[in-house]
Design an enzyme around this catalytic site. Structure first.
Site, PDB file in Angstrom:
ATOM      1  N   ASP A 123       0.862  -1.173   0.000  1.00 37.19           N
ATOM      2  CA  ASP A 123       0.000   0.000   0.000  1.00 37.19           C
ATOM      3  C   ASP A 123       0.904   1.230   0.000  1.00 37.19           C
ATOM      4  OD1 ASP A 123      -2.151  -1.686   0.165  1.00 37.19           O
ATOM      5  OD2 ASP A 123      -2.436  -1.438   2.315  1.00 37.19           O
ATOM      6  N   GLY A 167      -6.870   4.729  -8.285  1.00 38.89           N
ATOM      7  CA  GLY A 167      -6.876   5.875  -9.184  1.00 38.89           C
ATOM      8  C   GLY A 167      -7.030   5.544 -10.648  1.00 38.89           C
ATOM      9  N   ASP A 209     -13.994  -4.708  -1.985  1.00 36.88           N
ATOM     10  CA  ASP A 209     -13.802  -4.385  -0.570  1.00 36.88           C
ATOM     11  C   ASP A 209     -15.123  -4.525   0.185  1.00 36.88           C
ATOM     12  OD1 ASP A 209     -11.078  -3.643  -0.922  1.00 36.88           O
ATOM     13  OD2 ASP A 209     -11.704  -1.674  -1.639  1.00 36.88           O
ATOM     14  N   ASN A 260     -10.829  -8.627  -0.919  1.00 31.00           N
ATOM     15  CA  ASN A 260     -10.448  -8.130   0.394  1.00 31.00           C
ATOM     16  C   ASN A 260     -11.585  -8.363   1.396  1.00 31.00           C
ATOM     17  OD1 ASN A 260      -7.945  -6.674  -0.621  1.00 31.00           O
ATOM     18  ND2 ASN A 260      -9.536  -5.657  -1.824  1.00 31.00           N
TER      19      ASN A 260
END
Length: 588
Positions: free
Chosen positions: A285, A372, A443, A508
């Site tokens: 990350d 992004g 997520d 995730n």
């Protein structure tokens, strides 16, 4: 890396700069070995040593259509001590001392360009004259008679057989992504150092061996059926796998082609690599800290701040250095997640591009970048589409890009309308670069229920009751770094994005993130059973046993971890050693 669908390669040509200027469709590159250096490079990662020694005026012509990550091939050749020059005509093929075709793109588009530019005829003449040739991935497939990809489409017709799509109905996931074993059928020279090692594949189409082409086949690979992994006839070689992404073993393949007189340091041995390996992925990350430095951090349920008076961003190292270390440690892939916006930067100056460029110079396993990947307008008023953003990441060294929030919105719209508009970032990038290059990051957050009828989404019967004794749950998808819940479940989103063109799912779990108590087995089993594309398990790893558990109890193809690797709590080799002891195939 077939599967790319676009009208022209020219819009995506690779250049030495990071601009969007294009080379011509007939773009070719010449590579010369650096003079006056007898030992240009030497590496010793684990069990194999690779060195580049001088060869008299070695010249390699590289057919480069600019789609996908050809930078990796360039970097690998430079790493081995060769310089690069660009040339553009079919005559350069005929005059080349050595020719490499790292094929990327769709079969039909590639053949169209080769034919219109005169490259096809020159290529056939070159190979028929027994000149040194190495094809990679699509560079192998184009040698065959035809392909079923958007076809039938005629190929160069040098090798009998039709290139067809893998059959996913027998339980094998398509695309075929990961590290698989070779069965070497005959002396191939360039494969002499592979021995018992895995090599990296990423493709949806393959050619099958037969009596008609058996004199060409130098190795096969099993994925449901035995398909052709490499060919050799005289000085002509081609491989379905990616040597530039196969670590030390892959570099040895390139070295033996570039410098046939070089001697390997390891003879082939029998046996440890026998099938598709489970992958262990290191995730970084990446974000700016409060001083403006780009650092690797790690969240606790997505919170990356230290719980101190200063409340500073947790700093676990520098991204390029950590990625290089994980490559040496045996990570099968490295994944970067950009969790800083950088929306004010012109696209060519995005800090993550520099991270990729520097990392790809010395890391020869697949690189994924996420965060992004969407439309944006920079501080100068310049608008960039998500496709342009992805294209620049690919040109800078990424092999795959990961899409998060944008994929959620696209999935919601698709479920609502049942219409594939082709306008979402997921669809655009998949259409241009192929689904094997697109990962969707999901997520979700677990929401407990008293009854499975309480929501319209897919529910599960949980293995551990909720805080109030609830026996059921659904997984609500989130966007914006887990800060906003959406009216869609992880199950529904996974099915939708597979339809829209995702080639892989990074799964995730906000509840498990940073907890070190193991992966959410209920969630991973739910999703990996629901889709036919590979699923990467993420969030929660805290011990080697958590990796074996997720591979035994679910159909996950890979497992990803971050904090335990950054903090050196669990080394990658310890994970792989444990998996081997449990009878789970991994790359070593």
């Amino acid at each position: 890396m077939e599967g790319v669908r676009y009208a022209s390669f020219t819009s995506f040509a690779t250049t030495k700069s990071s601009s969007f200027s294009a080379l011509s469709p007939s773009s070719i590159i010449i590579l010369r070995q650096k003079p006056h250096k007898k030992a240009l490079k030497s590496i010793s990662h684990r069990n194999l040593v690779i060195s580049a020694s001088s060869a008299s005026n070695s010249v390699v012509t590289l057919l480069d259509y600019g789609a996908g990550n050809v930078r990796s091939v360039r970097n690998a050749i430079r790493y081995l001590g060769f310089e690069i020059e660009d040339v553009r005509t079919p005559k350069d093929i005929l005059n080349a001392e050595r020719l490499i075709f790292p094929g990327v793109g769709a079969f039909a588009s590639a053949m169209d360009v080769l034919t219109k530019t005169g490259m096809a005829e020159a290529l056939c003449t070159y190979i028929k004259n027994d000149r040194p040739f190495l094809g990679i991935c699509l560079g192998l497939q184009l040698l065959f008679e035809s392909s079923e990809e958007n076809g039938p489409v005629n190929g160069l017709g040098l090798i009998p057989s039709v290139v067809g799509r893998f059959n996913s109905s027998n339980g094998f996931r398509v695309p075929h992504i990961g590290w698989n074993a070779l069965q070497v059928a005959k002396d191939s020279e360039i494969l002499d150092d592979i021995g018992d090692h895995h090599v990296y594949f990423v493709h949806s189409y393959r050619a099958m061996p037969s009596d008609d082409n058996k004199e060409w086949v130098s190795s096969t690979c099993n994925y449901g059926d035995d398909f052709i992994a490499s060919i050799r006839r005289g000085n002509a070689h081609a491989v379905q796998f990616h040597p530039e992404k196969s670590g030390d073993v892959g570099l040895s393949v390139l070295r033996r082609f570039l410098n046939p007189k070089s001697q390997g340091t390891k003879k082939p041995t029998q046996g440890k690599a026998s099938k598709l390996a489970k992958r262990v992925i290191a995730c970084l990350d990446v974000r700016t800290n409060d001083k403006g430095d780009l650092v690797v951090t790690k969240g606790d349920q997505y919170d990356v701040r230290e719980h101190t008076k200063e409340n500073e961003v947790r700093n676990l190292g520098k991204p390029v250095e950590l990625a290089g270390q994980y490559y040496k440690d045996g990570a099968d892939e490295v994944s970067f997640l950009n969790i800083t916006g950088f929306r004010d930067f012109p696209l060519g100056d995005l800090p993550m591009l520099e991270v990729l460029r520097h990392t790809s110079e010395n890391v020869f396993v697949p690189l994924t970048v996420g965060g992004g990947i969407r439309d944006f307008t920079d501080a100068n008023g310049r608008h960039y589409s998500s496709l342009e953003v992805a294209s620049e990441y690919f040109r800078s060294g990424a092999d795959k890009i990961s899409i998060g929030s944008d994929a959620v919105y696209a999935g919601e719209e698709y479920i609502k309308t049942k219409v594939k508009t082709g306008n979402s970032s997921l669809e655009q990038i998949s259409r241009v670069y192929g689904n094997q290059a697109v990962v969707v990051s999901i997520d979700p957050r677990r929401v407990y229920l008293k009854s499975p009828n309480d929501v319209q989404f897919k529910t599960i019967s949980v293995t551990k009751p909720g805080p109030s004794g609830e026996e059921y749950a659904w997984y609500q998808c989130t966007v914006n770094g887990g800060r906003e819940g959406r009216p869609i479940g992880a199950y529904e989103l996974a099915k939708a994005v597979e339809e829209l063109g995702a080639g892989e799912i990074l799964l995730n779990c906000i509840d498990c993130d940073g907890q070190g108590k193991g992966f959410d087995i209920d969630l991973i089993k739910l999703i990996s059973d629901a889709v036919s594309i590979p699923v990467i398990a993420s969030s929660g790893a805290g011990a080697v046993e958590h990796f074996s558990e997720v591979f035994v109890k679910t159909n996950a193809s890979a497992a990803l971890a971050a904090g335990i690797f950054h903090r050196k709590e669990v080394p990658i080799q310890s994970v792989k050693g444990h998996l081997l002891e449990e009878g789970i195939e991994v790359r070593i």
